[in-house]
Scaffold this motif. Structure first.
Motif, mmCIF file in Angstrom:
data_model
loop_
_atom_site.group_PDB
_atom_site.id
_atom_site.type_symbol
_atom_site.label_atom_id
_atom_site.label_comp_id
_atom_site.label_asym_id
_atom_site.label_seq_id
_atom_site.Cartn_x
_atom_site.Cartn_y
_atom_site.Cartn_z
ATOM 1 N N PRO A 206 0.817 -1.227 0.000
ATOM 2 C CA PRO A 206 0.000 0.000 0.000
ATOM 3 C C PRO A 206 0.847 1.272 0.000
ATOM 4 O O PRO A 206 0.531 2.235 -0.702
ATOM 5 N N ASP A 207 1.927 1.288 0.774
ATOM 6 C CA ASP A 207 2.798 2.462 0.800
ATOM 7 C C ASP A 207 3.519 2.636 -0.531
ATOM 8 O O ASP A 207 3.689 3.765 -1.026
ATOM 9 N N TYR B 274 -6.364 4.263 -9.880
ATOM 10 C CA TYR B 274 -5.146 5.071 -9.804
ATOM 11 C C TYR B 274 -5.394 6.515 -9.367
ATOM 12 O O TYR B 274 -4.494 7.149 -8.821
ATOM 13 N N ASN C 256 2.505 1.616 -3.562
ATOM 14 C CA ASN C 256 1.561 2.079 -4.586
ATOM 15 C C ASN C 256 1.203 3.544 -4.394
ATOM 16 O O ASN C 256 1.067 4.302 -5.365
ATOM 17 N N LYS C 257 1.047 3.928 -3.134
ATOM 18 C CA LYS C 257 0.692 5.316 -2.845
ATOM 19 C C LYS C 257 1.812 6.271 -3.218
ATOM 20 O O LYS C 257 1.565 7.416 -3.605
ATOM 21 N N GLY C 258 3.054 5.813 -3.112
ATOM 22 C CA GLY C 258 4.191 6.688 -3.364
ATOM 23 C C GLY C 258 4.589 6.822 -4.817
ATOM 24 O O GLY C 258 5.396 7.684 -5.159
ATOM 25 N N ASN D 216 -8.653 7.507 -7.944
ATOM 26 C CA ASN D 216 -9.762 7.558 -6.991
ATOM 27 C C ASN D 216 -10.845 8.531 -7.445
ATOM 28 O O ASN D 216 -11.412 9.286 -6.659
#
Length: 379
Positions: free
Chosen positions: A158-159, A211, A161-163, A213
């Motif tokens: 999750p981190d 990607y 993908n978020k970054g 939201n």
């Protein structure tokens, strides 16, 4: 991952049923809940408005206090970041220092408020979609490398993908979102390019949701879809009016460039990234191999990265010779003293898809930099 997902479900449900969740929590803590339906509406309304007004005043004072805080050095900022218990003054100083380094402009109360509203991710997306596009791949690679080091060669998905910003930027590029940012061009939902834009967005609505939201459906008009996506970079189309013949009038929009200092911020970010890139290129262009391993990059990687069984990656030795005019004062002094500089690769080479070349992070005496793998000398 399953535990994280389950806890996320609980939090999402509580947010959807926020009132019930808060009341249930108060009851569990021993509070007595009093039904206020019979209270005087006028009196309740006055109390609510008074609370809102007080909240606005307190927040404005907080933003001003942050902006008016004295400027502190990098060492002082690091000390504050490592301090667990801080006074209000210290929290204000830390916040101002972080905002100053994030946006690289003077910190004002308006900037503090915008940052609280999530302006930085929107601005960053706009920058990497336009001026900073050539630096995006390197930025994502550096972030992934830092996460690998922090996790001891393990990444929390999750981190990670978020970054990563490249997928979202590529998606906006494929949707050709920048076509709407031409000033003084009137846009109608019936325009051919607007119809094509909607069809493309609806076709890939699931990818857009994943990607960016952003929820998109057939019911949305082309203008509405454009407004949703432009909001990701804090821009919008301004309403002009309903124009056309009486029997066929349409809502017309046009883009007006915002006056929010983003151009100044982008200029600072661009200078920073160009300086970093020029230093890396200057170092790279003057690297010479005493005994070339091979003539092609692909063969280099086969021989060096794909180590035989029983061998491990040990790094690359890169020699820098004279001619580093723009590589920085440190390198000029070093080269003038010993005639060459030596760096050791910090990890395996990685493919820079945007630049179309292999690169590797190299540790020099003053810092770690990404350089191009034109040739390698195995250690």
């Amino acid at each position: 991952m399953q535990t994280w997902d389950k806890r996320g479900f609980v939090i999402n449900v509580e947010m959807r049923r926020y009132r019930e969740s808060v009341l249930a929590g108060l009851v569990e803590d021993g509070y007595t809940i009093i039904d206020a339906d019979d209270a005087d509406d006028d009196e309740s309304g006055a109390v609510i408005e008074s609370v809102k007004a007080t909240s606005v005043q307190l927040y404005a004072a907080e933003c001003k206090a942050i902006a008016d805080s004295p400027t502190i050095s990098d060492a002082e900022l690091k000390k504050l970041q490592d301090t667990r218990a801080k006074t209000k003054t210290e929290r204000h100083q830390q916040r101002k220092a972080e905002l100053s380094r994030r946006y690289e402009i003077d910190v004002t109360p308006d900037l503090v408020e915008k940052d609280d509203d999530g302006w930085y991710p929107q601005l960053r997306m706009h920058y990497y979609l336009t001026l900073g596009r050539e630096f995006l791949t390197t930025r994502d690679a550096k972030r992934a490398k830092a996460q690998l080091e922090a996790g001891e060669n393990s990444i929390w998905k999750p981190d990670f993908n978020k970054g990563q910003l490249l997928p979202a930027v590529l998606l906006l590029e494929n949707l050709n979102l920048l076509q709407f940012l031409t000033p003084d061009v009137q846009l109608r939902g019936s325009d051919e390019k607007m119809v094509e834009f909607k069809a493309l967005a609806v076709t890939h609505r699931h990818v857009i949701k994943n990607y960016l939201n952003v929820s998109i459906s057939e019911k949305h008009t082309p203008i509405a879809i454009a407004q949703k996506l432009l909001a990701k970079i804090d821009l919008k189309l301004n309403y002009v009016g309903r124009l056309g013949k009486r029997e066929n009038r349409e809502c017309v929009y046009r883009f007006v460039a915002p006056d929010d200092q983003r151009d100044s911020i982008f200029g600072q970010w661009l200078n920073r990234d160009e300086l970093f890139l020029s230093e890396s290129v200057s170092v790279t262009n003057n690297i010479v191999l005493t005994t070339p391993v091979t003539d092609t990059t692909s063969q280099i990687l086969e021989e060096v990265v794909s180590s035989p069984q029983g061998q491990t990656w040990k790094g690359l030795k890169l020699k820098l010779q004279q001619g580093l005019d723009s590589a920085g004062q440190f390198y000029q002094q070093l080269v003038s003293t010993i005639g060459s500089a030596v760096g050791i690769a910090d990890g395996e080479p990685y493919w820079n898809g945007y630049l179309g070349q292999w690169q590797v992070w190299v540790k020099f005496a003053d810092e770690c930099r990404s350089v191009v793998c034109d040739w390698l000398e195995a250690v």
